[in-house]
Design a protein around this motif. Structure first.
Motif, PDB file in Angstrom:
ATOM      1  N   UNK A 103      -5.022 -14.038  35.945  1.00 32.60           N
ATOM      2  CA  UNK A 103      -4.772 -14.052  34.429  1.00 32.60           C
ATOM      3  C   UNK A 103      -5.643 -15.733  34.176  1.00 32.60           C
ATOM      4  N   UNK A 104      -6.392 -15.595  34.487  1.00 33.36           N
ATOM      5  CA  UNK A 104      -7.594 -17.139  34.945  1.00 33.36           C
ATOM      6  C   UNK A 104      -7.301 -18.267  33.447  1.00 33.36           C
ATOM      7  N   UNK A 105      -6.472 -18.279  32.464  1.00 34.39           N
ATOM      8  CA  UNK A 105      -5.528 -18.702  30.909  1.00 34.39           C
ATOM      9  C   UNK A 105      -6.648 -19.602  30.280  1.00 34.39           C
ATOM     10  N   UNK A 106      -7.202 -20.554  31.786  1.00 33.24           N
ATOM     11  CA  UNK A 106      -7.745 -21.794  31.836  1.00 33.24           C
ATOM     12  C   UNK A 106      -8.583 -21.608  31.618  1.00 33.24           C
ATOM     13  N   UNK A 107      -9.649 -20.310  32.286  1.00 32.63           N
ATOM     14  CA  UNK A 107     -10.642 -20.162  31.683  1.00 32.63           C
ATOM     15  C   UNK A 107     -10.938 -19.858  30.740  1.00 32.63           C
ATOM     16  N   UNK A 108     -10.101 -18.748  29.983  1.00 32.71           N
ATOM     17  CA  UNK A 108     -10.500 -18.082  28.948  1.00 32.71           C
ATOM     18  C   UNK A 108     -10.528 -19.975  27.690  1.00 32.71           C
ATOM     19  N   UNK A 109      -9.718 -20.331  28.120  1.00 32.44           N
ATOM     20  CA  UNK A 109      -9.769 -21.643  27.090  1.00 32.44           C
ATOM     21  C   UNK A 109     -11.088 -22.013  27.054  1.00 32.44           C
TER      22      UNK A 109
END
Length: 417
Positions: free
Chosen positions: A276-282
């Protein structure tokens, strides 16, 4: 559930004191005098057993089961609903949850499974994500080791205190009020900042400068969309294949759409990865914005492709910044005026943003691959003379490939020689 597994002692009929009446209502074991009134094993004097024996996490150790059938007054839940919805996809919690609540939740779930109350799934959760802490800036005096506020520290020489980032608490004076932050910068900026600073399982050192940068990023998004309000777009209904074929000679349009598609595809993959790489999504949202900004000066020539990609961007932005995304989506000037009859990657104008599905860009990229073909190195008389792009249709016919090479002026002198 725990008390189903033990034999209850005889219930006391003696009245309890008024001082203990509140506790009496809360603790089940206090209803059984034979349990809590005992002799001390050491001195044999009168003693009282502890009745508050269960951690509060036990109380919520099965709530995820009850949520599925919360209005059922006949049973704890309908087993068919458990079969349909369980197990939980992602369990998110801090370190205390990971070692306490998770322990009790798994125990209760396994007990119910063992006795046939839960069909099929022995484990309640598919994945555990242990989130990190948001740490606050802390000022500690060197003279006595006591904590002081940032306001008081600003009045002292810098050599008199130590700055560190620690778990937020009132005693340390390093707490940050999220409501005040949201009021000053908006909840979108706050959410994006927290997600972008580090992976979910890592701690974050909170500084206000970070949210200022994210607030500036949101302002740039608003400005970019504002610049497209008076943009003139063709109203004709075409398939995406027709639209791209009309621009087959203009590789800039195809290149733009290909770059955009690859970025948003990577964003979606990062969102659904186990980590769940949410920082990568941003980060991908920023990368995608930079691409849209880079091509904004060419938006008139890119036409409906650029305009539609702006709309698609809002679909991906929505889970991370729902307020600005919804505001821009509902702006009539950003409605897509072109109908795609074969591949729908632009979203449905008639539906609200929270009802939109993520666009499927795989067919789009495959279509571009068909039109764009491959780049070949051209050898003439055993020597490399350059490169040439061939469409997939040309690649299937050797005669077409030879004709294209011989028609190219840059290669004719080598062929004639």
């Amino acid at each position: 559930f725990f008390f189903l597994m033990i034999r209850r002692p005889p219930r006391s009929t003696q009245s309890r004191s008024s001082a203990a009446s509140d506790v009496y209502k809360r603790q089940v074991l206090e209803q059984y005098e034979s349990f809590y009134k005992v002799k001390c094993p050491k001195c044999q004097g009168d003693a009282v057993r502890e009745t508050d024996t269960l951690d509060t996490f036990v109380d919520s150790s099965w709530y995820f089961l009850r949520f599925l059938d919360s209005k059922n007054s006949n049973q704890i839940y309908n087993p068919y609903l458990i079969l349909r919805w369980m197990p939980v996809d992602v369990y998110i919690g801090g370190m205390e949850h990971a070692i306490l609540h998770l322990l009790y939740a798994r125990f209760i779930h396994k007990f119910l499974f063992l006795h046939g109350f839960i069909p099929e799934h022995q484990e309640p959760f598919k994945q555990l994500i242990t989130q990190g802490l948001v740490k606050g800036k802390t000022f500690k005096l060197k003279s006595n080791g006591k904590y002081t506020s940032s306001e008081e520290a600003s009045l002292l020489p810098k050599q008199d205190y130590i700055i560190s980032f620690e778990k937020m608490s009132k005693s340390k004076g390093n707490g940050v009020n999220p409501i005040e932050i949201a009021e000053n910068y908006g909840s979108d900026a706050l959410r994006l900042t927290l997600l972008f600073q580090a992976p979910s399982e890592k701690d974050i050192s909170w500084e206000e400068s970070s949210i200022k940068n994210m607030y500036a990023f949101i302002e740039k998004i608003w400005k970019l969309f504002d610049e497209t309000q008076n943009m003139s777009i063709s109203q004709e209904a075409l398939s995406l294949r027709q639209l791209l074929q009309n621009h087959e000679g203009n590789w800039e349009i195809i290149s733009f759409l290909e770059k955009f598609g690859k970025i948003v595809q990577d964003l979606e993959q990062s969102l659904y990865r186990k980590e769940r790489n949410l920082h990568v999504c941003v980060a991908r949202l920023m990368e995608c914005f930079n691409l849209l900004k880079e091509y904004s000066s060419k938006k008139e020539s890119l036409g409906s492709i650029y305009f539609a990609c702006l709309r698609t961007y809002l679909i991906y932005l929505f889970p991370f910044a729902p307020n600005i995304a919804s505001e821009l989506w509902n702006n009539k000037s950003t409605r897509v005026p072109i109908a795609m009859t074969d591949i729908n990657i632009w979203g449905n104008n008639e539906q609200e943003l929270h009802h939109q599905s993520f666009p499927q860009f795989s067919p789009v990229l495959e279509l571009i691959r068909t039109l764009k073909g491959s780049i070949y190195i051209i050898f003439i008389n055993g020597k490399s003379r350059g490169t040439l792009n061939f469409s997939m249709q040309e690649e299937m016919d050797e005669a077409l490939m030879i004709n294209k090479v011989t028609a190219e002026k840059s290669y004719q002198r080598f062929i004639k020689g």
